[in-house]
Structures are given as C-alpha cells and as structure tokens.
Design an enzyme around this catalytic site. Structure first.
Site, PDB file in Angstrom:
ATOM      1  N   GLU A   1       0.857  -1.156   0.003  1.00  0.00           N
ATOM      2  CA  GLU A   1       0.056   0.021   0.038  1.00  0.00           C
ATOM      3  C   GLU A   1       0.900   1.137   0.015  1.00  0.00           C
ATOM      4  O   GLU A   1       1.954   1.289   0.871  1.00  0.00           O
ATOM      5  CB  GLU A   1      -0.877   0.074   1.201  1.00  0.00           C
ATOM      6  CG  GLU A   1      -1.664   1.334   1.583  1.00  0.00           C
ATOM      7  CD  GLU A   1      -2.379   1.920   0.438  1.00  0.00           C
ATOM      8  OE1 GLU A   1      -2.231   3.150   0.230  1.00  0.00           O
ATOM      9  OE2 GLU A   1      -3.093   0.991  -0.236  1.00  0.00           O
TER      10      GLU A   1
ATOM     11  N   ARG B   1     -17.051   4.358   5.933  1.00  0.00           N
ATOM     12  CA  ARG B   1     -16.244   3.848   5.288  1.00  0.00           C
ATOM     13  C   ARG B   1     -14.900   3.220   6.098  1.00  0.00           C
ATOM     14  O   ARG B   1     -14.590   2.416   5.885  1.00  0.00           O
ATOM     15  CB  ARG B   1     -15.702   4.758   4.258  1.00  0.00           C
ATOM     16  CG  ARG B   1     -14.712   3.771   3.292  1.00  0.00           C
ATOM     17  CD  ARG B   1     -14.623   5.095   1.951  1.00  0.00           C
ATOM     18  NE  ARG B   1     -15.538   5.104   1.012  1.00  0.00           N
ATOM     19  CZ  ARG B   1     -15.780   4.491  -0.163  1.00  0.00           C
ATOM     20  NH1 ARG B   1     -14.692   3.767  -0.422  1.00  0.00           N
ATOM     21  NH2 ARG B   1     -16.698   4.480  -0.822  1.00  0.00           N
TER      22      ARG B   1
ATOM     23  N   TYR C   1     -28.187   9.662   5.115  1.00  0.00           N
ATOM     24  CA  TYR C   1     -28.589   8.425   5.681  1.00  0.00           C
ATOM     25  C   TYR C   1     -27.445   8.363   6.722  1.00  0.00           C
ATOM     26  O   TYR C   1     -26.320   8.979   7.273  1.00  0.00           O
ATOM     27  CB  TYR C   1     -28.184   7.186   4.875  1.00  0.00           C
ATOM     28  CG  TYR C   1     -26.857   6.814   4.359  1.00  0.00           C
ATOM     29  CD1 TYR C   1     -25.997   6.043   5.065  1.00  0.00           C
ATOM     30  CD2 TYR C   1     -26.699   7.019   2.994  1.00  0.00           C
ATOM     31  CE1 TYR C   1     -24.703   5.966   4.258  1.00  0.00           C
ATOM     32  CE2 TYR C   1     -25.544   6.907   2.355  1.00  0.00           C
ATOM     33  CZ  TYR C   1     -24.370   6.236   3.031  1.00  0.00           C
ATOM     34  OH  TYR C   1     -23.208   6.053   2.661  1.00  0.00           O
TER      35      TYR C   1
ATOM     36  N   ASP D   1     -11.670  -0.979  -8.992  1.00  0.00           N
ATOM     37  CA  ASP D   1     -11.625   0.539  -9.841  1.00  0.00           C
ATOM     38  C   ASP D   1     -10.543   0.451 -10.898  1.00  0.00           C
ATOM     39  O   ASP D   1     -10.565   1.013 -11.889  1.00  0.00           O
ATOM     40  CB  ASP D   1     -11.514   1.556  -9.025  1.00  0.00           C
ATOM     41  CG  ASP D   1     -12.833   2.002  -8.062  1.00  0.00           C
ATOM     42  OD1 ASP D   1     -13.808   1.530  -8.536  1.00  0.00           O
ATOM     43  OD2 ASP D   1     -12.813   2.679  -7.314  1.00  0.00           O
TER      44      ASP D   1
END
Length: 381
Positions: free
Chosen positions: A28, A101, A207, A287
C-alpha cells in the site's frame, strides 16, 4: 503473491485468498491506513460475499440497516418513490447495509492482518517473465511474486503500465460529501432510511451511520470542467448551499448543519471498459478494472464481488494462470454491465422533470436483478 493497493478491494481480496490457502502480501502506497470520513452502502450482493469471508458478525454490529429508501422532489419535498427494504434479507439472501467507510476498512484490516501489509510502498514499475512478477517501488526496494493483483484504484499504476495508458475522463459530475453530527439535524435524518432529494442536474442523499451518531451526506452536481480529482479537496458549505438554493427545507437544513471543516468535493472520472483484465501473471481488480459512477451504489460492492470470486478461482484452479483466466471469465461481463448501468444512472436519476421518476420509475438495482448475484456461489467454470 502480491496485492497492489490496500483499499477495500485489496484487503477483501487478501482475506479471500488467505481463506483459499494462500499467503498474499499487500503493498500500500500510503504510510498508514486511514480514510477521509464518508459513508458507504453495501448492497446484498456484496454482503453475501463478505459474510462468506467470515464478516457477518462484524457487519451486524457495525453497520446500519435502512428500512426504506425514499426519493423526494428536490424543490417541493413531495415523496416520489419509496423502496421498502424490510424484506431485503428474505428476497435477496442478505441485508442491505450502510456504514462508515473507515469502520469497514478497519474491519477488513483486522480480518486480513496489518502485519501482512507493507506500508509506504508506492509502485514504480512492474515486469514479468515465465517465473513470476518483479515489482519495483519508489523507495528503491524490489519484490518478486508468482502473481500480482492490482487493486490500486481509478488511477491504477498497473493499468497504465500494462493495460491502458490513457487518462481518466471527467464525467461532468461532481460529488460533495460530509459527515454531520446527528443532533444538529432534523429528526427525520436520524431514521434508519436513505433520503434522496432529486432535481435537474443534481441530487442530495442522507443516511445515518455509526448507529444514529452521524449522518452521511452525499450531493451530486454537474460541472462543465474539473481541474483536480481528489478525495481531499475541502469545500465551504456556502458553495453547496448556492447550488441547492430554493430546494426543500430538509435540504437546506442539512447543508446548514455541515461543519465548516467537514465538507469535501471531488470530480468523478470514468474510463472505457477494458477487453481484458489479465496480462500473464497480473490481473486488475475493482476500480483499476472497472471504475463506475456512484448512481447505483455498486462501486465498492462490485469490487467486493471481484475479490470473493478471485479467491474462489484460486482455490479451484490447478495453477495461478488458470485461476486468473477463470476470474476474468467469471467477472468481466458482470462488472462491465454494472459499469455501464452506473455510468448512465445519473442521467436517469437527475431527470429534467422529477415527476418523471414517479410516473415512470427508472431501472433500479431491484429491477435489474443486481442484488440477486452471489459472488460466493456464482459459477466460475
């Protein structure tokens, strides 16, 4: 086995591959795991995959389960459509969840193991031969792996080097997002529901996440051009308020409650579908392979589908290259379909006349059968 990218796709793929008996290492580029605050929706197709990876208890205790999804006329506030989600588990075999998230990312890191991640590893080059893949990083270090899975996002370094050197194209859509303390909002915002106000060229969704402590807001507008594509571009609530001037009182109250340092905006970019996701011992995921606009909420969900199917393919195949062929064959048609439907979803949702959405409901996820897909059971041969 190397995974490039430690986001939702890379981590889910790592978990799936470990459950299949492999020991992948995630590389990463960021120095540490972190996520700018935002909410995320996980539809039943993705939830079935995560539950198959052992994350059912985590989701049940961490996520919210909306009972309704509402579409309201942006200016008048009239209810246009309501989708009842109370029978989602019975109908599709899993819940529809919404959560922070960052909470999802933390749960995936815990399940995969932070010690299996190399941080600060920005990929600079990738080469392969008959024996495997050689990875070179910006700090001068090198690694070899038998297979590399590129889960490095919209601006994938691996995609640019091996598959498609073209730049992403601005879609004409701009997203705005904020997390708002629930106590500053109307009571309706704290209900277990997704509330979407729609109008010509724009819409605004709210939400709750983290129980009822925070409310996630996402607004989508249009623009003729965009200079930067970023998850970290701060914006002022007054800019958003100007774009939604004259809208229903609920919309105005939501925007007025956004803390001055909590609003972000980013341009939404698209890429053309790829004819293949595999080059030798390297494959794209999420993605990096099929970025899509958020109008059907399938970006993260389709990435999770990829990851779960990838793990199953490696478990079933006799060797790595067979596994990658199975993966591509099982996923490319489904993901290309989701990409196409999501990318035209904004034009359908942001119709010139919101009443058209009421009188002629658009092809949503239910009508298209998207939620019925199960990445843990779909055929892979």
């Amino acid at each position: 086995m190397a995974i490039i990218g430690g986001g939702i796709g890379g981590l889910t793929a790592g978990i799936a591959l470990r459950r299949a008996g492999f020991e992948p290492v995630i590389h990463e580029r960021a120095a540490a795991f972190g996520e700018v605050g935002a909410g995320i929706s996980l539809s039943p197709n993705a939830v079935k995959g995560l539950e198959a990876l052992g994350l059912a208890d985590f989701l049940a205790r961490t996520a919210n389960e909306p009972l309704d999804q509402f579409l309201f006329h942006g200016e008048t506030g009239e209810e246009l459509l309501r989708y009842d989600r109370r029978t989602t588990r019975e109908t599709y075999g899993a819940a529809y969840y919404q959560l922070h998230r960052a909470d999802l990312l933390a749960g995936l890191v815990e399940a995969f193991g932070a010690g299996r991640c190399v941080m600060g590893a920005a990929l600079a080059r990738i080469e392969q031969d008959g024996a495997g893949v050689r990875l070179g990083f910006a700090d001068g270090s090198e690694e070899r792996a038998d297979v590399a899975i590129a889960a490095d996002g919209l601006r994938s370094t691996v995609r640019e080097m091996l598959f498609d050197p073209s730049e992403p194209r601005f879609s004409g859509h701009v997203a705005w997002r904020a997390l708002i303390p629930a106590e500053t909002l109307p009571e309706r915002a704290r209900l277990p529901a997704s509330i979407n106000h729609v109008g010509p060229g724009r819409n605004l969704v709210t939400y709750p996440v983290r129980g009822c402590g925070l409310v996630n807001m996402v607004a989508l507008t249009r623009s003729d051009d965009w200079v930067e594509e970023s998850w970290n571009a701060r914006a002022m609530p007054g800019e958003l308020a100007a774009l939604f001037e004259g809208w229903a009182g609920y919309v105005g109250a939501v925007i007025a409650a956004i803390p001055q340092d909590a609003l972000y905006r980013w341009g939404l970019f698209v890429r053309e579908p790829l004819p293949t996701w595999v080059r030798g011992r390297v494959a794209l995921l999420g993605d990096a392979a099929h970025p899509m606009l958020p109008f059907m909420g399938q970006g993260a969900s389709s990435t999770i589908e990829d990851a779960v199917v990838l793990g199953r393919c490696f478990e079933a195949a006799a060797h790595a290259q067979e596994a990658l062929r199975l993966y591509e064959s099982a996923r490319i048609e489904r993901a290309s379909f989701l990409q196409a439907e999501s990318n035209c979803g904004g034009d359908r949702l942001q119709a010139l006349d919101p009443y058209a959405l009421r009188d002629n409901p658009p092809q949503n996820e239910d009508a298209l059968g998207i939620f019925r897909y199960d990445p843990a059971r779909v055929g892979i041969t």
